[in-house]
Scaffold this motif. Structure first.
Motif, PDB file in Angstrom:
ATOM      1  N   LEU A   1       0.816  -1.213   0.000  1.00  0.00           N
ATOM      2  CA  LEU A   1       0.000   0.000   0.000  1.00  0.00           C
ATOM      3  C   LEU A   1       0.850   1.263   0.000  1.00  0.00           C
ATOM      4  O   LEU A   1       0.492   2.257  -0.611  1.00  0.00           O
ATOM      5  N   LEU A   2       1.971   1.237   0.723  1.00  0.00           N
ATOM      6  CA  LEU A   2       2.837   2.407   0.832  1.00  0.00           C
ATOM      7  C   LEU A   2       4.265   1.918   1.054  1.00  0.00           C
ATOM      8  O   LEU A   2       4.741   1.832   2.187  1.00  0.00           O
ATOM      9  N   PRO A   3       4.952   1.571  -0.025  1.00  0.00           N
ATOM     10  CA  PRO A   3       6.269   0.936   0.090  1.00  0.00           C
ATOM     11  C   PRO A   3       7.349   1.771   0.773  1.00  0.00           C
ATOM     12  O   PRO A   3       8.402   1.246   1.102  1.00  0.00           O
ATOM     13  N   ILE A   4       7.102   3.059   1.015  1.00  0.00           N
ATOM     14  CA  ILE A   4       8.101   3.863   1.715  1.00  0.00           C
ATOM     15  C   ILE A   4       8.118   3.583   3.213  1.00  0.00           C
ATOM     16  O   ILE A   4       9.045   3.980   3.901  1.00  0.00           O
ATOM     17  N   LEU A   5       7.112   2.889   3.708  1.00  0.00           N
ATOM     18  CA  LEU A   5       7.075   2.529   5.129  1.00  0.00           C
ATOM     19  C   LEU A   5       7.881   1.259   5.368  1.00  0.00           C
ATOM     20  O   LEU A   5       8.090   0.461   4.469  1.00  0.00           O
ATOM     21  N   ARG A   6       8.290   1.079   6.616  1.00  0.00           N
ATOM     22  CA  ARG A   6       9.118  -0.078   6.947  1.00  0.00           C
ATOM     23  C   ARG A   6       8.311  -1.359   7.116  1.00  0.00           C
ATOM     24  O   ARG A   6       8.839  -2.441   6.940  1.00  0.00           O
ATOM     25  N   SER A   7       7.026  -1.241   7.501  1.00  0.00           N
ATOM     26  CA  SER A   7       6.243  -2.459   7.737  1.00  0.00           C
ATOM     27  C   SER A   7       4.752  -2.173   7.648  1.00  0.00           C
ATOM     28  O   SER A   7       4.314  -1.023   7.751  1.00  0.00           O
TER      29      SER A   7
ATOM     30  N   LEU B   1      -0.656   1.332  12.303  1.00  0.00           N
ATOM     31  CA  LEU B   1      -0.606   2.165  13.513  1.00  0.00           C
ATOM     32  C   LEU B   1      -0.708   3.645  13.167  1.00  0.00           C
ATOM     33  O   LEU B   1      -1.480   4.389  13.792  1.00  0.00           O
ATOM     34  N   LEU B   2       0.074   4.083  12.192  1.00  0.00           N
ATOM     35  CA  LEU B   2       0.027   5.492  11.806  1.00  0.00           C
ATOM     36  C   LEU B   2      -1.374   5.877  11.332  1.00  0.00           C
ATOM     37  O   LEU B   2      -1.884   6.949  11.680  1.00  0.00           O
ATOM     38  N   ALA B   3      -2.009   5.021  10.542  1.00  0.00           N
ATOM     39  CA  ALA B   3      -3.360   5.321  10.057  1.00  0.00           C
ATOM     40  C   ALA B   3      -4.346   5.405  11.211  1.00  0.00           C
ATOM     41  O   ALA B   3      -5.157   6.338  11.277  1.00  0.00           O
ATOM     42  N   LEU B   4      -4.296   4.464  12.124  1.00  0.00           N
ATOM     43  CA  LEU B   4      -5.208   4.480  13.266  1.00  0.00           C
ATOM     44  C   LEU B   4      -5.052   5.773  14.054  1.00  0.00           C
ATOM     45  O   LEU B   4      -6.032   6.452  14.376  1.00  0.00           O
TER      46      LEU B   4
ATOM     47  N   THR C   1      -1.081  12.796   7.304  1.00  0.00           N
ATOM     48  CA  THR C   1      -2.492  12.416   7.417  1.00  0.00           C
ATOM     49  C   THR C   1      -3.097  12.222   6.031  1.00  0.00           C
ATOM     50  O   THR C   1      -3.823  11.256   5.794  1.00  0.00           O
ATOM     51  N   ASP C   2      -2.791  13.133   5.116  1.00  0.00           N
ATOM     52  CA  ASP C   2      -3.309  13.007   3.746  1.00  0.00           C
ATOM     53  C   ASP C   2      -2.814  11.725   3.090  1.00  0.00           C
ATOM     54  O   ASP C   2      -3.585  10.999   2.458  1.00  0.00           O
ATOM     55  N   LEU C   3      -1.532  11.446   3.231  1.00  0.00           N
ATOM     56  CA  LEU C   3      -0.943  10.245   2.638  1.00  0.00           C
ATOM     57  C   LEU C   3      -1.549   8.975   3.241  1.00  0.00           C
ATOM     58  O   LEU C   3      -1.872   8.025   2.526  1.00  0.00           O
ATOM     59  N   LEU C   4      -1.745   8.970   4.551  1.00  0.00           N
ATOM     60  CA  LEU C   4      -2.326   7.803   5.220  1.00  0.00           C
ATOM     61  C   LEU C   4      -3.790   7.606   4.841  1.00  0.00           C
ATOM     62  O   LEU C   4      -4.247   6.474   4.680  1.00  0.00           O
ATOM     63  N   ALA C   5      -4.535   8.708   4.689  1.00  0.00           N
ATOM     64  CA  ALA C   5      -5.937   8.588   4.268  1.00  0.00           C
ATOM     65  C   ALA C   5      -6.030   7.938   2.894  1.00  0.00           C
ATOM     66  O   ALA C   5      -6.913   7.121   2.638  1.00  0.00           O
ATOM     67  N   LEU C   6      -5.092   8.275   2.018  1.00  0.00           N
ATOM     68  CA  LEU C   6      -5.113   7.731   0.658  1.00  0.00           C
ATOM     69  C   LEU C   6      -4.633   6.286   0.582  1.00  0.00           C
ATOM     70  O   LEU C   6      -4.956   5.576  -0.367  1.00  0.00           O
ATOM     71  N   THR C   7      -3.848   5.846   1.551  1.00  0.00           N
ATOM     72  CA  THR C   7      -3.275   4.498   1.483  1.00  0.00           C
ATOM     73  C   THR C   7      -3.903   3.566   2.512  1.00  0.00           C
ATOM     74  O   THR C   7      -4.674   2.678   2.158  1.00  0.00           O
ATOM     75  N   TYR C   8      -3.611   3.759   3.771  1.00  0.00           N
ATOM     76  CA  TYR C   8      -4.124   2.888   4.831  1.00  0.00           C
ATOM     77  C   TYR C   8      -5.490   3.306   5.366  1.00  0.00           C
ATOM     78  O   TYR C   8      -6.104   2.589   6.139  1.00  0.00           O
TER      79      TYR C   8
ATOM     80  N   TRP D   1      -7.815  -2.370  -3.371  1.00  0.00           N
ATOM     81  CA  TRP D   1      -7.294  -1.922  -2.080  1.00  0.00           C
ATOM     82  C   TRP D   1      -7.006  -3.127  -1.185  1.00  0.00           C
ATOM     83  O   TRP D   1      -5.945  -3.204  -0.562  1.00  0.00           O
ATOM     84  N   ALA D   2      -7.921  -4.072  -1.128  1.00  0.00           N
ATOM     85  CA  ALA D   2      -7.719  -5.277  -0.305  1.00  0.00           C
ATOM     86  C   ALA D   2      -6.522  -6.078  -0.800  1.00  0.00           C
ATOM     87  O   ALA D   2      -5.749  -6.629  -0.010  1.00  0.00           O
ATOM     88  N   ALA D   3      -6.348  -6.126  -2.104  1.00  0.00           N
ATOM     89  CA  ALA D   3      -5.196  -6.846  -2.669  1.00  0.00           C
ATOM     90  C   ALA D   3      -3.886  -6.196  -2.221  1.00  0.00           C
ATOM     91  O   ALA D   3      -2.946  -6.888  -1.801  1.00  0.00           O
ATOM     92  N   ARG D   4      -3.801  -4.845  -2.302  1.00  0.00           N
ATOM     93  CA  ARG D   4      -2.578  -4.159  -1.853  1.00  0.00           C
ATOM     94  C   ARG D   4      -2.375  -4.365  -0.345  1.00  0.00           C
ATOM     95  O   ARG D   4      -1.266  -4.620   0.109  1.00  0.00           O
ATOM     96  N   TYR D   5      -3.455  -4.264   0.419  1.00  0.00           N
ATOM     97  CA  TYR D   5      -3.379  -4.433   1.876  1.00  0.00           C
ATOM     98  C   TYR D   5      -2.843  -5.816   2.235  1.00  0.00           C
ATOM     99  O   TYR D   5      -2.105  -5.982   3.198  1.00  0.00           O
TER     100      TYR D   5
END
Length: 199
Positions: A8-14, A20-23, A85-92, A117-121
């Protein structure tokens, strides 16, 4: 062994970090204990603790002690808060946003995000999803369901396509659409307020 970056967001580590960031960033008014944050993201307490410690150290989360609990929340005063927040809303964002949007929906038995979206998740590589597809199983008011989807769209800034399926159709599984949804990656959306973490 190092896990691959999340699709979903390959720049993140996991994946745990993204969840967690999205929540936390999509519910900035809420403080979560480590246990509640872990439960709200499907992570182990140990994994949540490790990621939260890294994010607090990086200044993306704030924490405080309340008795024996460590409470965390989004660092909303950070100059990174708005773009993150904008980036997380669009991805997670779809899972925490739809969990809140569908909470207490009368007549709903289960709900799933499906499609790209479910496939990327679930780790399938591919381009960023253009929309979010949701199936709600139950005897629900279609107008109420559509109104909740429109509210979610405002936060997610993308189309949310919601389809209602009657419980008997879902259970039977012979409907071609239902068969396709069942066979492809999907992500359960918690509907019971007790399953959520102060959402």
């Amino acid at each position: 062994m190092r896990t691959p970056p999340p699709a979903l967001l390959p720049i993140l580590r996991s994946q745990v970090q993204g969840r967690l960031l999205a929540l936390l960033y999509l519910h900035p008014e809420v403080e979560y204990s480590i246990t509640d944050a872990a439960a709200g993201t499907g992570a182990s307490v140990k994994a949540a603790h490790q990621e939260i410690s890294r994010l607090v150290e990086a200044g993306l989360l704030t924490d405080r002690r309340a008795g024996t609990s460590r409470l965390v929340r989004a660092a909303v005063d950070s100059p990174l808060a708005r773009p993150l927040t904008d980036l997380l809303a669009l991805t997670y964002g779809p899972l925490p946003v739809l969990t809140t949007a569908l909470s207490g929906l009368r007549g709903a038995e289960t709900a799933y995000i499906y499609g790209s979206w479910a496939a990327r998740y679930n780790g399938e590589p591919g381009p960023p999803p253009a929309d979010v597809d949701v199936i709600v199983v139950g005897d629900v008011d279609v107008d109420d369901l559509d109104e909740r989807a429109r509210r979610a769209e405002k936060i997610l800034r993308r189309e949310v396509n919601v389809r209602r399926v009657r419980p008997e159709t879902w259970a039977d599984g012979t409907d071609p659409f239902v068969s396709t949804v069942r066979a492809r990656p999907k992500v359960a959306v918690p509907l019971d307020e007790q399953e959520q973490v102060d959402a």
